[in-house]
Write a protein that holds these residues in place. Structure first.
Motif, PDB file in Angstrom:
ATOM      1  N   THR A 267      -0.080   8.407 -17.047  1.00 27.59           N
ATOM      2  CA  THR A 267      -0.654   9.404 -17.957  1.00 27.59           C
ATOM      3  C   THR A 267      -2.178   9.405 -17.926  1.00 27.59           C
ATOM      4  N   LYS A 268      -2.774   8.328 -17.472  1.00 28.70           N
ATOM      5  CA  LYS A 268      -4.235   8.252 -17.391  1.00 28.70           C
ATOM      6  C   LYS A 268      -4.642   8.341 -15.927  1.00 28.70           C
ATOM      7  N   ARG A 269      -5.778   7.876 -15.607  1.00 27.70           N
ATOM      8  CA  ARG A 269      -6.275   7.936 -14.226  1.00 27.70           C
ATOM      9  C   ARG A 269      -5.431   7.071 -13.296  1.00 27.70           C
ATOM     10  N   ILE A 270      -5.436   7.455 -12.040  1.00 26.51           N
ATOM     11  CA  ILE A 270      -4.755   6.672 -11.015  1.00 26.51           C
ATOM     12  C   ILE A 270      -5.842   6.011 -10.180  1.00 26.51           C
ATOM     13  N   CYS A 271      -5.727   4.711 -10.032  1.00 25.70           N
ATOM     14  CA  CYS A 271      -6.722   3.936  -9.295  1.00 25.70           C
ATOM     15  C   CYS A 271      -5.994   3.009  -8.337  1.00 25.70           C
ATOM     16  N   SER A 272      -6.480   2.942  -7.104  1.00 22.17           N
ATOM     17  CA  SER A 272      -5.871   2.028  -6.138  1.00 22.17           C
ATOM     18  C   SER A 272      -6.946   1.137  -5.537  1.00 22.17           C
ATOM     19  N   LEU A 273      -6.507   0.019  -5.005  1.00 17.00           N
ATOM     20  CA  LEU A 273      -7.389  -0.892  -4.270  1.00 17.00           C
ATOM     21  C   LEU A 273      -6.858  -1.004  -2.853  1.00 17.00           C
ATOM     22  N   GLU A 274      -7.758  -0.953  -1.880  1.00 21.49           N
ATOM     23  CA  GLU A 274      -7.370  -1.050  -0.482  1.00 21.49           C
ATOM     24  C   GLU A 274      -7.755  -2.425   0.038  1.00 21.49           C
ATOM     25  N   PHE A 275      -6.812  -3.052   0.727  1.00 21.22           N
ATOM     26  CA  PHE A 275      -7.032  -4.396   1.244  1.00 21.22           C
ATOM     27  C   PHE A 275      -6.931  -4.424   2.758  1.00 21.22           C
ATOM     28  N   SER A 276      -7.777  -5.242   3.360  1.00 20.91           N
ATOM     29  CA  SER A 276      -7.660  -5.555   4.779  1.00 20.91           C
ATOM     30  C   SER A 276      -6.845  -6.832   4.878  1.00 20.91           C
ATOM     31  N   SER A 277      -5.856  -6.821   5.736  1.00 19.21           N
ATOM     32  CA  SER A 277      -5.047  -8.023   5.920  1.00 19.21           C
ATOM     33  C   SER A 277      -5.818  -9.087   6.686  1.00 19.21           C
ATOM     34  N   LYS A 278      -6.994  -8.735   7.166  1.00 18.09           N
ATOM     35  CA  LYS A 278      -7.834  -9.679   7.912  1.00 18.09           C
ATOM     36  C   LYS A 278      -8.682 -10.540   6.970  1.00 18.09           C
ATOM     37  N   LYS A 279      -8.641 -10.220   5.659  1.00 18.74           N
ATOM     38  CA  LYS A 279      -9.427 -10.972   4.683  1.00 18.74           C
ATOM     39  C   LYS A 279      -8.500 -11.525   3.608  1.00 18.74           C
TER      40      LYS A 279
ATOM     41  N   MET B 299       1.977  -5.663 -13.818  1.00 20.53           N
ATOM     42  CA  MET B 299       2.557  -4.607 -13.008  1.00 20.53           C
ATOM     43  C   MET B 299       4.085  -4.680 -13.078  1.00 20.53           C
ATOM     44  N   SER B 300       4.699  -3.541 -13.078  1.00 18.88           N
ATOM     45  CA  SER B 300       6.153  -3.462 -13.180  1.00 18.88           C
ATOM     46  C   SER B 300       6.789  -3.632 -11.806  1.00 18.88           C
ATOM     47  N   LYS B 301       7.840  -4.440 -11.755  1.00 21.33           N
ATOM     48  CA  LYS B 301       8.545  -4.643 -10.498  1.00 21.33           C
ATOM     49  C   LYS B 301       9.712  -3.683 -10.335  1.00 21.33           C
ATOM     50  N   HIS B 302      10.057  -2.921 -11.378  1.00 28.12           N
ATOM     51  CA  HIS B 302      11.299  -2.146 -11.337  1.00 28.12           C
ATOM     52  C   HIS B 302      11.248  -0.941 -10.408  1.00 28.12           C
ATOM     53  N   ASP B 303      10.166  -0.199 -10.358  1.00 27.22           N
ATOM     54  CA  ASP B 303      10.112   0.965  -9.469  1.00 27.22           C
ATOM     55  C   ASP B 303       8.694   1.152  -8.957  1.00 27.22           C
ATOM     56  N   GLN B 304       8.503   0.820  -7.707  1.00 25.61           N
ATOM     57  CA  GLN B 304       7.156   0.813  -7.161  1.00 25.61           C
ATOM     58  C   GLN B 304       6.880   1.982  -6.211  1.00 25.61           C
ATOM     59  N   ARG B 305       7.737   2.999  -6.221  1.00 22.84           N
ATOM     60  CA  ARG B 305       7.501   4.147  -5.342  1.00 22.84           C
ATOM     61  C   ARG B 305       6.358   4.991  -5.888  1.00 22.84           C
ATOM     62  N   LEU B 306       5.516   5.502  -4.993  1.00 19.43           N
ATOM     63  CA  LEU B 306       4.384   6.331  -5.406  1.00 19.43           C
ATOM     64  C   LEU B 306       4.834   7.544  -6.206  1.00 19.43           C
ATOM     65  N   THR B 307       5.942   8.135  -5.818  1.00 17.81           N
ATOM     66  CA  THR B 307       6.457   9.299  -6.534  1.00 17.81           C
ATOM     67  C   THR B 307       6.561   9.001  -8.025  1.00 17.81           C
ATOM     68  N   ASN B 308       7.107   7.862  -8.354  1.00 19.50           N
ATOM     69  CA  ASN B 308       7.292   7.499  -9.766  1.00 19.50           C
ATOM     70  C   ASN B 308       5.976   7.110 -10.427  1.00 19.50           C
ATOM     71  N   ILE B 309       5.093   6.476  -9.694  1.00 24.60           N
ATOM     72  CA  ILE B 309       3.781   6.139 -10.251  1.00 24.60           C
ATOM     73  C   ILE B 309       3.046   7.417 -10.626  1.00 24.60           C
ATOM     74  N   PHE B 310       3.038   8.406  -9.745  1.00 28.68           N
ATOM     75  CA  PHE B 310       2.336   9.661 -10.022  1.00 28.68           C
ATOM     76  C   PHE B 310       3.004  10.449 -11.150  1.00 28.68           C
ATOM     77  N   LYS B 311       4.317  10.381 -11.253  1.00 25.42           N
ATOM     78  CA  LYS B 311       5.033  11.109 -12.312  1.00 25.42           C
ATOM     79  C   LYS B 311       4.764  10.508 -13.691  1.00 25.42           C
ATOM     80  N   HIS B 312       4.672   9.186 -13.763  1.00 23.43           N
ATOM     81  CA  HIS B 312       4.632   8.516 -15.054  1.00 23.43           C
ATOM     82  C   HIS B 312       3.254   8.015 -15.479  1.00 23.43           C
TER      83      HIS B 312
END
Length: 177
Positions: free
Chosen positions: A16-28, A1-14
């Motif tokens: 080119t394939k599918r966008i996939c996210s993982l959701e975490f509970s801080s309780k686990k 993963m790139s540390k240079h620009d982590q804003r969603l705006t830039n992730i969605f702009k750049h």
């Protein structure tokens, strides 16, 4: 993963394939070794409960900070009803320190949120978004959630869609002002 620009705006702009996210509970516990093999666009950390303690002891902030430190773009869920103006500023100042750039802003409906609406500093999502936008400008990328079926407080899907569209429209007005 790139540390240079982590804003969603830039992730969605750049992305080119599918966008996939993982959701975490801080309780686990998060298995960071397993994350290395997954092809995800970003991580999402949910905000559960009230936190009347220093930000560096708040589990969602700790989890988000660790994910960011390891280079994973991260979205922090941030609940309106679990925060007041003072705690929002305290928690978001800390969030900035640890590198949070993305917030999923929601009303929140945990069991601790049983006061009358008029007693909250932020009765609705858009109220918190206005506060964050006024205080932090464009520092954070802000987004809002919608229920995949219907909100439990809506009488039917049509009513839920009406409120979701209103929330999105009002949020866009605030963000574009």
């Amino acid at each position: 993963m790139s540390k240079h620009d982590q804003r969603l705006t830039n992730i969605f702009k750049h992305q080119t394939k599918r966008i996939c996210s993982l959701e975490f509970s801080s309780k686990k516990e998060i298995n960071y070794e397993a994350l290395e093999d997954l092809k995800m666009s970003f991580c999402s950390v949910i905000w559960i409960g009230n936190y009347d303690k220093p930000p560096d002891e708040i589990e969602p902030l700790i989890a988000a900070g660790e994910l960011i430190k390891r280079g994973y773009p991260t979205v922090l869920h941030f609940a309106a009803r679990n925060n007041n103006k003072k705690s929002v500023v305290k928690n978001l100042e800390y969030a900035k320190q640890i590198g949070v750039r993305n917030l999923l802003v929601m009303r929140g409906a945990s069991p601790e949120c049983q006061m009358e609406v008029k007693k909250y500093d932020f009765p609705y999502t858009v109220d918190l978004i206005k506060f964050i936008k006024n205080k932090y400008g464009d520092y954070f990328d802000l987004c809002v959630p919608g229920y995949p079926y219907k909100h439990p407080e809506s009488k039917d899907l049509a009513e839920d869609m009406k409120y979701l569209k209103t929330k999105v429209f009002r949020t866009m007005q605030v963000l574009n002002s």
